[in-house]
Design an enzyme around this catalytic site. Structure first.
Site, PDB file in Angstrom:
ATOM      1  N   ASP A  67      38.110  45.363  24.171  1.00  0.00           N
ATOM      2  CA  ASP A  67      36.821  45.352  23.471  1.00  0.00           C
ATOM      3  C   ASP A  67      35.700  45.950  24.305  1.00  0.00           C
ATOM      4  OD1 ASP A  67      36.926  43.247  25.281  1.00  0.00           O
ATOM      5  OD2 ASP A  67      36.930  41.681  23.754  1.00  0.00           O
ATOM      6  N   ASN A 135      36.082  28.836  21.872  1.00  0.00           N
ATOM      7  CA  ASN A 135      36.281  28.575  20.435  1.00  0.00           C
ATOM      8  C   ASN A 135      37.627  29.126  19.941  1.00  0.00           C
ATOM      9  OD1 ASN A 135      35.830  31.301  20.467  1.00  0.00           O
ATOM     10  ND2 ASN A 135      34.086  31.295  19.069  1.00  0.00           N
ATOM     11  N   GLU A 142      36.716  36.373  16.483  1.00  0.00           N
ATOM     12  CA  GLU A 142      36.127  35.041  16.375  1.00  0.00           C
ATOM     13  C   GLU A 142      36.855  34.233  15.299  1.00  0.00           C
ATOM     14  OE1 GLU A 142      34.069  34.194  18.554  1.00  0.00           O
ATOM     15  OE2 GLU A 142      32.522  35.674  18.963  1.00  0.00           O
TER      16      GLU A 142
HETATM   17  C1  F6R Z   1      37.261  39.926  27.128  1.00  0.00           C
HETATM   18  C2  F6R Z   1      37.613  39.245  25.910  1.00  0.00           C
HETATM   19  C3  F6R Z   1      37.309  37.806  25.642  1.00  0.00           C
HETATM   20  C4  F6R Z   1      37.456  36.923  26.873  1.00  0.00           C
HETATM   21  C5  F6R Z   1      37.108  35.467  26.540  1.00  0.00           C
HETATM   22  C6  F6R Z   1      37.167  34.581  27.762  1.00  0.00           C
HETATM   23  O1  F6R Z   1      37.697  41.284  27.102  1.00  0.00           O
HETATM   24  O2  F6R Z   1      38.168  39.867  25.062  1.00  0.00           O
HETATM   25  O3  F6R Z   1      38.147  37.339  24.632  1.00  0.00           O
HETATM   26  O4  F6R Z   1      38.774  37.001  27.337  1.00  0.00           O
HETATM   27  O5  F6R Z   1      35.830  35.422  25.993  1.00  0.00           O
HETATM   28  O6  F6R Z   1      36.161  34.976  28.658  1.00  0.00           O
HETATM   29  P1  F6R Z   1      36.083  34.384  30.120  1.00  0.00           P
HETATM   30  O7  F6R Z   1      37.317  34.816  30.825  1.00  0.00           O
HETATM   31  O8  F6R Z   1      34.858  35.024  30.730  1.00  0.00           O
HETATM   32  O9  F6R Z   1      35.983  32.904  29.990  1.00  0.00           O
END
Ligand code: F6R
Length: 240
Positions: A67, A135, A142
Site C-alpha cells: 500500500d 482493528n 479495513e
Molecule cells: C502496512 C500495512 C498495515 C500495517 C498495520 C500494522 O503496509 O499494510 O496493514 O501492517 O497497520 O501496522 P504496525 O506494524 O505499524 O502496527
C-alpha cells in the site's frame, strides 16, 4: 495456519527474517510481497544484517508492496516508498527498478489501481509479509472490505488514522486515503508471513486465529489460505 509465539519483538523479527531469507536462498529470483509499519522493521534489519554478513543476494529479487498513502510523493518521509528505501532497499543489493509500490500522487488514482493490479498479475509473491491492524486490517483493507477486493482507493478509518498519527507531527497531517492491494491480491501469494507484536493487537490476533471468518475482521480470511505463518510475541498471543 501456523502460529509461532516468540518471547518478544526481537525474537519475532529474527524468526520472521529467517523464513524470508530461506525463500530468497531457495529462489534467488523470488518475488517478495512487503509491508511497512512498525512490525516488520526488525525483520528488515535482520535481512540487511544477513545480506551484509552472509551475502544473501537480492540482485534478482522483485518486490511488491501492499500500500501507499494518497497525496504523499515518494520523497515524503512518511510515504511508504521512503519507508521501504530507508528501512530495506537502500541497504541490500536489490535493483530498485524491481521494486513496486502503488503511486499515491498519480493524477488518476483509479487508473493507478488498475496499473498496480496488472503488476500483481505478473508478480505473484512467493512470500507476502503482513502486519496486523488493531482493528484486524491487513494492508489497508479495513473492516468490511469484501474478500474479493483488488487494489483500490481506501478511506482510512478514524481508528487507523489515530494509530498512524504517532508517526506524523499531528493527526491533521495523516492522509485520509490510501491505495491498497485488495484481499484477493493478498490471498494470491504462495505463502504469507505475518509479524505481530504488542498487547493492543491481542484481540485482533484472537479473532484472526480462532474467530469466525468474516469481513468484519479482514485478517480472519487468512484461515482460508493454505500456507500462512503468524509470528507473534507473547503480548500479541496473550488471548490465544
Ligand atoms: C502496512 C500495512 C498495515 C500495517 C498495520 C500494522 O503496509 O499494510 O496493514 O501492517 O497497520 O501496522 P504496525 O506494524 O505499524 O502496527
Amino acid at each position: 495456519m501456523k502460529v509461532i509465539v516468540t518471547k518478544n519483538y526481537d525474537e519475532m523479527s529474527q524468526v520472521a527474517a529467517n523464513i524470508i531469507i530461506d525463500v530468497v536462498k531457495n529462489n534467488p529470483s523470488a518475488v517478495l510481497g512487503l509491508a511497512t509499519g512498525s512490525s516488520p522493521i526488525g525483520t528488515y534489519k535482520n535481512m540487511i544484517k544477513d545480506c551484509k554478513e552472509n551475502g544473501t543476494s537480492y540482485k534478482n529479487v522483485s518486490t511488491v508492496n501492499l500500500d501507499e498513502y494518497v497525496s504523499l510523493n515518494a520523497e515524503h518521509d512518511q510515504s511508504y516508498a521512503y519507508f521501504m528505501r530507508t528501512n530495506l532497499f537502500d541497504h541490500i543489493d536489490i535493483d530498485q527498478n524491481n521494486t513496486n509500490l502503488p503511486c499515491g500522487v498519480a493524477k488518476d488514482l483509479q487508473a493507478e489501481c488498475d496499473r498496480y493490479n496488472g503488476v500483481l498479475a505478473k508478480l505473484v509473491p512467493d512470500i507476502q509479509v503482513l502486519g496486523l491492524g488493531s482493528n484486524g486490517h491487513i494492508g489497508f483493507n479495513e473492516p468490511d472490505t469484501p474478500f474479493d477486493s483488488v487494489t483500490h482507493i481506501v478511506d482510512l478509518t478514524e481508528n487507523t488514522i489515530k494509530d498512524n498519527s504517532r508517526l506524523f507531527a499531528s493527526i491533521d497531517e495523516v492522509p485520509r486515503q490510501a491505495l491498497s492491494m485488495g484481499i484477493k491480491n493478498i490471498m494470491q501469494a504462495k505463502s504469507i508471513i505475518m509479524v505481530v507484536s504488542g498487547k493492543n493487537k491481542a484481540e485482533a490476533v484472537k479473532g484472526m486465529v480462532n474467530g469466525k471468518i468474516t469481513p468484519a475482521l479482514p485478517a480472519s480470511v487468512l484461515q482460508l489460505h493454505p500456507n500462512v505463518t503468524i509470528v507473534c510475541d507473547e503480548d500479541a498471543a496473550s488471548l490465544l
